[in-house]
Design a protein around this motif. Structure first.
Motif, PDB file in Angstrom:
ATOM      1  N   LEU A 111     -53.201  19.633  -1.168  1.00  0.00           N
ATOM      2  CA  LEU A 111     -53.765  19.667  -2.516  1.00  0.00           C
ATOM      3  C   LEU A 111     -54.395  18.336  -2.924  1.00  0.00           C
ATOM      4  N   LEU A 112     -53.834  17.231  -2.452  1.00  0.00           N
ATOM      5  CA  LEU A 112     -54.334  15.921  -2.878  1.00  0.00           C
ATOM      6  C   LEU A 112     -55.814  15.745  -2.569  1.00  0.00           C
ATOM      7  N   GLY A 113     -56.195  15.979  -1.312  1.00  0.00           N
ATOM      8  CA  GLY A 113     -57.599  15.904  -0.927  1.00  0.00           C
ATOM      9  C   GLY A 113     -58.338  14.762  -1.593  1.00  0.00           C
ATOM     10  N   PRO A 114     -59.415  15.072  -2.325  1.00  0.00           N
ATOM     11  CA  PRO A 114     -60.251  14.025  -2.937  1.00  0.00           C
ATOM     12  C   PRO A 114     -59.873  13.687  -4.376  1.00  0.00           C
ATOM     13  N   LEU A 115     -58.707  14.088  -4.826  1.00  0.00           N
ATOM     14  CA  LEU A 115     -58.387  13.958  -6.250  1.00  0.00           C
ATOM     15  C   LEU A 115     -58.213  12.497  -6.685  1.00  0.00           C
ATOM     16  N   ASP A 116     -58.483  12.285  -7.957  1.00  0.00           N
ATOM     17  CA  ASP A 116     -58.286  10.974  -8.586  1.00  0.00           C
ATOM     18  C   ASP A 116     -56.852  10.891  -9.108  1.00  0.00           C
ATOM     19  N   VAL A 117     -55.936  10.450  -8.238  1.00  0.00           N
ATOM     20  CA  VAL A 117     -54.537  10.304  -8.651  1.00  0.00           C
ATOM     21  C   VAL A 117     -54.296   8.847  -9.010  1.00  0.00           C
ATOM     22  N   ARG A 118     -53.807   8.637 -10.202  1.00  0.00           N
ATOM     23  CA  ARG A 118     -53.519   7.280 -10.667  1.00  0.00           C
ATOM     24  C   ARG A 118     -52.030   7.024 -10.481  1.00  0.00           C
ATOM     25  N   TRP A 119     -51.695   6.472  -9.341  1.00  0.00           N
ATOM     26  CA  TRP A 119     -50.301   6.242  -8.981  1.00  0.00           C
ATOM     27  C   TRP A 119     -49.701   5.126  -9.827  1.00  0.00           C
ATOM     28  N   GLY A 120     -48.407   5.215 -10.032  1.00  0.00           N
ATOM     29  CA  GLY A 120     -47.708   4.199 -10.792  1.00  0.00           C
ATOM     30  C   GLY A 120     -47.956   4.262 -12.280  1.00  0.00           C
ATOM     31  N   ARG A 121     -48.403   5.423 -12.786  1.00  0.00           N
ATOM     32  CA  ARG A 121     -48.661   5.571 -14.213  1.00  0.00           C
ATOM     33  C   ARG A 121     -47.502   6.360 -14.834  1.00  0.00           C
ATOM     34  N   ASN A 122     -46.491   5.645 -15.264  1.00  0.00           N
ATOM     35  CA  ASN A 122     -45.264   6.231 -15.799  1.00  0.00           C
ATOM     36  C   ASN A 122     -45.460   6.571 -17.282  1.00  0.00           C
ATOM     37  N   VAL A 123     -45.670   7.860 -17.548  1.00  0.00           N
ATOM     38  CA  VAL A 123     -45.917   8.313 -18.923  1.00  0.00           C
ATOM     39  C   VAL A 123     -44.592   8.329 -19.692  1.00  0.00           C
ATOM     40  N   THR A 124     -44.609   7.738 -20.877  1.00  0.00           N
ATOM     41  CA  THR A 124     -43.417   7.741 -21.729  1.00  0.00           C
ATOM     42  C   THR A 124     -43.569   8.635 -22.952  1.00  0.00           C
ATOM     43  N   GLN A 125     -44.803   8.885 -23.367  1.00  0.00           N
ATOM     44  CA  GLN A 125     -45.008   9.678 -24.585  1.00  0.00           C
ATOM     45  C   GLN A 125     -46.447  10.183 -24.631  1.00  0.00           C
ATOM     46  N   VAL A 126     -46.599  11.370 -25.198  1.00  0.00           N
ATOM     47  CA  VAL A 126     -47.926  11.920 -25.481  1.00  0.00           C
ATOM     48  C   VAL A 126     -47.977  12.197 -26.985  1.00  0.00           C
TER      49      VAL A 126
END
Length: 372
Positions: A111-126
């Motif tokens: 699934l990863l393929g060409p995707l724009d994955v921003r690693w190390g982005r620890n979400v705390t709140q939306v």
């Protein structure tokens, strides 16, 4: 107009959502707290159903690649009783593609393929509803704003509080996960017991399940009903102490079955939590959920499949719909809630039968769902 879209979490559901959008030419940011794709073990094998996970992969243009990686023989299932008697030994036909298995790591890489994955982005709140859109806050103090944030961040979702105050509750059933490596060469008797797929032995309010992954790796699960603090006097970091405790819990079971615990390496405590069967929320513009974040249910083969199909459907609604992003999300939520509610009822009832005071309930359930 191109929308700013993010999905929180790089599990099967989040990546499928991103991959289908990418196929339609829509950029999407995948926000993942892990610093890299291989820093944690990816988990065990998954069976992807024809009308669910496989359909999602077809929408992503990845079905043929999945079929090359998957293991149809992994659908095999052997049922034992506590004394080791074989009660059922079901093996798929060579052309049976209903629920082939694939390792989670292989599926993730596919699934990863060409995707724009921003690693190390620890979400705390939306935070939804700002004039600029939904604000995503990170543990490092940074924040970004998007027109749509999709929470695909699992049981303990940091996105969920933006739409719902509900939190998971304990089912009363605990799993202790362990594993065997190089099973065919190091433990040939166990390899024969497990076969090409899975073996499960059922007793009173407990079960032992072993599931073959690729490369001779086997996941072993001790399942039992217990208070959440059952391990209060046990050091879970002490593998030999946990092993002794489990062997005592399954005392009297057949020696070949107990060998799954005697030879296992490491133990991980996984109490089972769920969300309410019919978990819904009042629609919040700019934020939605899918997969375990939306409808956490017992792990009986539906969760990843549902998450993937939901991700694919939401992506298609956004990419091919009439253009109103909020209306596309509203329609998706209504469809997801109806289907997930049905599956939550099925899996909740299934867990009650699989870890039951009457071991015959597990066998009856197998006969009910397994092809003849």
């Amino acid at each position: 107009m191109r929308r700013r879209i993010a999905v929180v979490g790089s599990g099967p559901g989040g990546l499928t959502f991103a991959r289908v959008l990418h196929r339609h030419g829509y950029p999407v940011a995948v926000l993942e707290r892990d610093p890299a794709p291989h820093v944690r073990p990816p988990g065990g094998t998954l069976d992807l159903h024809e009308g669910l996970g496989q359909l999602a992969l077809d929408k992503a243009g990845l079905l043929e690649e999945f079929q090359a990686l998957s293991r149809p023989e992994g659908q095999a299932m052997r049922i034992l009783d506590a004394d080791g008697t074989v009660l059922r030994d079901w093996r798929p036909r060579p052309d049976d593609r209903a629920n082939p298995e694939i390792d989670r790591g292989q599926l993730r890489d596919l699934l990863l393929g060409p995707l724009d994955v921003r690693w190390g982005r620890n979400v705390t709140q939306v935070v939804p509803g700002t004039p600029e859109g939904a604000v995503v806050r990170f543990a490092d103090g940074r924040q970004e704003t998007f027109d749509l944030v999709v929470g695909a961040d699992g049981a303990w979702s940091r996105t969920r509080p933006a739409v719902s105050s509900v939190t998971p509750h304990y089912t009363g059933v605990t799993y202790v996960e362990s594993f065997l490596d190089d099973v065919d060469s190091r433990h040939p008797d166990l390899a024969r017991l497990i076969g090409d797929g899975s073996v499960a032995a059922y007793g009173v309010n407990r079960a032992l399940v072993a599931q073959r992954n690729s490369g001779g790796h086997v996941k072993v699960y001790a399942q039992f009903r217990a208070p959440l603090d059952w391990h209060a006097n046990l050091d879970l970091a002490d593998a030999e102490a946990v092993r002794s405790s489990l062997l005592a819990l399954f005392d009297g079971w057949a020696a070949p079955v107990l060998d799954l615990l005697r030879h296992a390496t490491a133990f991980v405590h996984r109490p089972l939590y769920v969300l309410p069967v019919s978990h819904t929320w009042t629609h919040v513009p700019g934020v939605t959920l899918l997969g375990d974040a939306a409808h956490l249910m017992p792990p009986l083969g539906a969760g990843a499949n549902l998450a993937m199909l939901e991700g694919a459907e939401l992506a298609e609604s956004i990419a091919t719909g009439p253009g109103d992003l909020d209306e596309a999300v509203r329609a998706f939520e209504e469809q997801m809630w109806a289907r997930a509610g049905r599956w939550a009822e099925i899996t909740t009832a299934g867990l009650e039968r699989l870890v039951s005071p009457d071991p015959g309930e597990a066998l009856a359930l197998f006969d009910q769902v397994q092809p003849s």
